[in-house]
Each structure stands twice: as C-alpha cells, then as structure tokens.
Design a protein around this motif. Structure first.
Motif, short mmCIF file in Angstrom:
data_model
loop_
_atom_site.label_atom_id
_atom_site.label_comp_id
_atom_site.label_asym_id
_atom_site.label_seq_id
_atom_site.Cartn_x
_atom_site.Cartn_y
_atom_site.Cartn_z
N GLY A 1 32.59 25.73 88.52
CA GLY A 1 33.42 26.89 88.85
C GLY A 1 34.78 26.54 89.40
N ILE A 2 35.24 25.32 89.15
CA ILE A 2 36.53 24.85 89.67
C ILE A 2 37.49 24.71 88.51
N ASP A 3 38.66 25.35 88.61
CA ASP A 3 39.61 25.24 87.51
C ASP A 3 41.00 24.80 87.95
N ASP A 4 41.18 24.45 89.23
CA ASP A 4 42.52 24.10 89.70
C ASP A 4 42.92 22.66 89.35
N LEU A 5 42.04 21.89 88.69
CA LEU A 5 42.41 20.55 88.23
C LEU A 5 43.15 20.59 86.90
N VAL A 6 43.04 21.68 86.16
CA VAL A 6 43.59 21.73 84.81
C VAL A 6 45.12 21.75 84.86
N PRO A 7 45.78 20.80 84.18
CA PRO A 7 47.25 20.83 84.14
C PRO A 7 47.75 22.14 83.52
N GLY A 8 48.92 22.59 83.95
CA GLY A 8 49.46 23.84 83.45
C GLY A 8 49.56 23.88 81.94
N ALA A 9 49.94 22.77 81.33
CA ALA A 9 50.12 22.73 79.88
C ALA A 9 48.82 22.89 79.12
N TYR A 10 47.66 22.73 79.81
CA TYR A 10 46.36 22.79 79.14
C TYR A 10 45.58 24.06 79.47
N ARG A 11 46.16 24.97 80.23
CA ARG A 11 45.38 26.11 80.73
C ARG A 11 45.07 27.15 79.66
N HIS B 1 38.62 13.86 79.40
CA HIS B 1 38.72 15.03 80.28
C HIS B 1 37.35 15.42 80.85
N PHE B 2 36.49 14.46 80.99
CA PHE B 2 35.15 14.70 81.53
C PHE B 2 35.22 15.40 82.88
N ALA B 3 36.18 15.01 83.72
CA ALA B 3 36.28 15.61 85.06
C ALA B 3 36.63 17.09 84.96
N LEU B 4 37.48 17.47 84.01
CA LEU B 4 37.82 18.88 83.85
C LEU B 4 36.59 19.67 83.41
N ARG B 5 35.82 19.10 82.50
CA ARG B 5 34.61 19.77 82.03
C ARG B 5 33.59 19.91 83.16
N ALA B 6 33.42 18.82 83.93
CA ALA B 6 32.48 18.86 85.05
C ALA B 6 32.93 19.85 86.11
N ALA B 7 34.23 19.90 86.38
CA ALA B 7 34.74 20.84 87.38
C ALA B 7 34.52 22.28 86.95
N ALA B 8 34.78 22.56 85.66
CA ALA B 8 34.57 23.93 85.17
C ALA B 8 33.12 24.35 85.32
N MET B 9 32.20 23.43 85.09
CA MET B 9 30.78 23.75 85.25
C MET B 9 30.44 24.09 86.69
N ALA C 1 43.46 26.38 77.13
CA ALA C 1 42.21 25.92 76.51
C ALA C 1 41.23 25.46 77.59
N PRO C 2 40.82 26.38 78.47
CA PRO C 2 39.91 25.98 79.55
C PRO C 2 38.51 25.69 79.05
N TYR C 3 37.80 24.85 79.79
CA TYR C 3 36.38 24.65 79.53
C TYR C 3 35.60 25.87 80.02
N PRO C 4 34.45 26.17 79.41
CA PRO C 4 33.62 27.29 79.90
C PRO C 4 33.19 27.03 81.35
N ARG C 5 33.27 28.06 82.15
CA ARG C 5 32.86 27.96 83.55
C ARG C 5 31.33 28.02 83.65
N GLY C 6 30.82 27.39 84.68
CA GLY C 6 29.38 27.36 84.86
C GLY C 6 28.87 28.40 85.83
N ASP C 7 29.80 29.14 86.47
CA ASP C 7 29.33 30.10 87.47
C ASP C 7 29.18 31.50 86.87
#
Length: 360
Positions: A342-352, A332-340, A354-360
């Motif tokens: 400030g992007i969270d729309d890649l996260v599948p609904g079933a995983y929301r 899930h490297f892409a989800l972690r990178a996206a969160a950094m 447990a979001p990664y910390p945002r970078g913004d």
C-alpha cells in the motif's frame, strides 16, 4: 518490529527502506582498466529508480591484482574514483543510498570472466592476467597456485583498502562495504580450511581474524561518519571450516573496531561442497549472527517474494534484506513490493502513469 519499508539508520545515514541491492559481478570493463562505464551507471541506476533503499556496486578491487577477472571494476586510482562519482551521484539523486563493495580476490583472482569467454580457470600473464596471492601457496581448485603473502604484502593490502575507502568517500558513496566473503582474500584468511599459516595470521580464531580487523580499523580511520559494512560468508559448508559461531564472534570484534553493519552470505572458500539451495536458505545464518553477535545484519539468498522479504525483517531474523538475481529479473522489485504494502511514494514522477497494483 519494523517492516521492509521502514527506514533504518547506519551511523549517521538514514536509508529509506530495508530492501537493498546486493553486490553483483558484471565482468563488463572491456578496456580492462578498472574504470566503470555507462553500463555500470545504467545497471546500478535502474535499481535506485526502482525504489531500493541501498544500492551496492559489484566487488570493486583495491589493487589491480585484487580483481576477480581482468574485466572487473577498481578504485585503486583517482581516475576510477572520478568515474564512480557520477554513478554514486545518480543513485543518490533518486533517493537511494549509494554503497561500494571493496574487495581483493586473493587466490581466486585473475580468472576468466563468467560470461563472454568459453574458458575457465586462471588467465595467464601472457593473456592479461597476473599471479594471484593468498594466505599460502595452495590454489583454489582449478586455478593456478598463488604466491603466499608475507607480512609486508599484508601491510600493503591493508593500506590499499584504506586508500580505496578514502577515494570512495570522495566519490560520494554513502556506505563502504569490506568484502570478507565468498572465498576471496579476507575470507581465505578467516577459513581454517584455507589458512594453514603458522605465524600471527594463522592458527587461532584471533590470528585468522587479524588481517580483517586491521582492514576494518584502517578503513574506519579514513571514513569519518561514513557507514561501514562487512560482508561475511557465515559457513564454508564443510566440516572443520568457518562457521556461524566464528562469524558471530568476529562480527562482534569488527563492530568494536568500527564496523556498523554486517551482510551475511555463505560459501565460496572451498570447491566441491553441497549447498542446500532453497528460498531464503541463508537467512538462519544471518539470524544467528544477529542474535549471537548482537549486531545488525542483512540477509541474502534466493529471496524473491515481497511477502517473504517483509517477513524476514518483521520476524527479527534480519534488519534488512538484500536481493540480487530477483533484481536482475525485475529492477523495480522494490516498487512492486511497496505497492503490495500500500505504499506508492517511492514511484518516480515520470513513472506514475504506470503504477503497480496495490495490495491494500
């Protein structure tokens, strides 16, 4: 300049971001019939769930003799293509594009798999192996001698690539990649250190590129609007070998023949070379091919930090970034990178939950 999470278009395909999964050998077809299994579904599917824009299969052989090891996948039969179809469908269902890498190992074929065996070198025919082929009968160091391909043999392999590409489209893949890197058959013909032929497939750069360009043309003819990528090793890391200038020239010719994008790696043609490994060590080669060949490229090689990946794209050194080992460590490297970013729309609904910390 676009960033890592901006979309990119390959021919008619829009890929949701520029963080892609590179082909990675799995050596996991234990039936040795080339048919992908549940392992391949889960292995590749996890990267699509994990937010990658484009997910490539491992090197998938266009003939039985084109496999690196007996435990590799193939797409030389309709049964194999049918098995791939559910994998491609799942990857696409998660919002990623599904790519297949088509390859032929040439003189590096019929080898023992990289894990699950304590043996190295060539698997003999008595053990389920086969006689490999190459530009000449010179072996790769530590492997059995191949049989030199004649022109009829070259013609058959060109046809095999086209047939495999047609099956790939029917299986639902969005992108087809031709593997001309890492010392496998098409790279063997490109490299002057390996290809010492004296016919129209050897000698000059134009002659050494002839086989690859025929494959590009044959594959393009069956793809319709499906995107076509070529993977190159941009250097043999050895004096007198294939280099980035050759790669840029042949990439331009391949683009004229119908290729849409170029995946730039290095090495593999000859043994015993010293490669100066460091984070992003292959990125300058991708940048050279992009600039000198005037073609879009991806970069790969020890890219393991989101900021590093984003900078490669924003600086214009590459149009996309491929990851491999880091994806194995963190699917899930892409989800972690996206969160950094400030992007969270890649996260599948079933995983929301447990979001990664945002970078913004």
């Amino acid at each position: 300049m676009p960033g890592l999470f901006d979309p990119i278009t390959l021919r008619t395909l829009t890929v949701r971001n520029r963080l892609w999964i590179a082909p990675m050998c799995q050596y996991s077809v234990f039936a040795e019939d080339g048919i992908p299994t549940d392992w391949h579904l889960v292995h590749l599917g996890q990267f699509a769930i994990g937010g990658a824009g484009l997910v490539f299969t491992e090197a998938t052989a266009v003939t039985p003799e084109g496999r690196i090891s007996p435990r590799d996948t193939g797409i030389w039969t309709d049964q194999q293509a049918d098995a791939w179809s559910r994998i491609a469908a799942f990857v696409r269902s998660q919002g990623a594009a599904a790519g297949i890498q088509l390859g032929h190992a040439g003189r590096k074929g019929s080898t023992f798999p990289a894990w699950g065996s304590d043996r190295r070198g060539t698997v003999p025919p008595s053990g389920g192996g086969w006689t490999a082929v190459g530009p000449t009968d010179e072996p790769f160091d530590g492997f059995a001698a191949p049989v030199a391909l004649d022109e009829n043999g070259i013609d058959r392999i060109v046809t095999a690539f086209a047939d495999a590409a047609a099956r790939s489209v029917r299986a639902g893949f969005d992108v087809v990649e031709i593997h001309a890197a890492h010392g496998y058959l098409l790279h063997q013909f490109l490299s002057p250190l390996v290809n010492t032929r004296t016919d129209r497939y050897g000698g000059s750069l134009e002659n050494r590129a002839r086989f690859l360009l025929r494959v590009v043309e044959a594959v393009r003819a069956v793809l319709g609007d499906t995107a076509l990528v070529v993977r190159f090793s941009a250097t043999d890391w050895s004096d007198g070998g294939w280099n980035e200038a050759d790669t840029a020239a042949v990439a331009r010719w391949a683009a004229d023949a119908g290729a849409d994008f170029f995946d730039i790696s290095t090495g593999g043609a000859v043994a015993g070379v010293k490669i100066p490994l460091s984070p992003g060590y292959q990125v300058p080669f991708a940048a050279h091919v992009r600039n000198a060949g005037q073609v879009p490229v991806s970069a790969v090689g020890l890219i393991s930090d989101p900021a590093q990946a984003d900078d490669i794209v924003r600086s214009g050194r590459a149009d996309a970034v491929m990851i491999a080992r880091e994806a194995l460590r963190d699917p899930h490297f892409a989800l972690r990178a996206a969160a950094m970013s400030g992007i969270d729309d890649l996260v599948p609904g079933a995983y929301r939950r447990a979001p990664y910390p945002r970078g913004d």
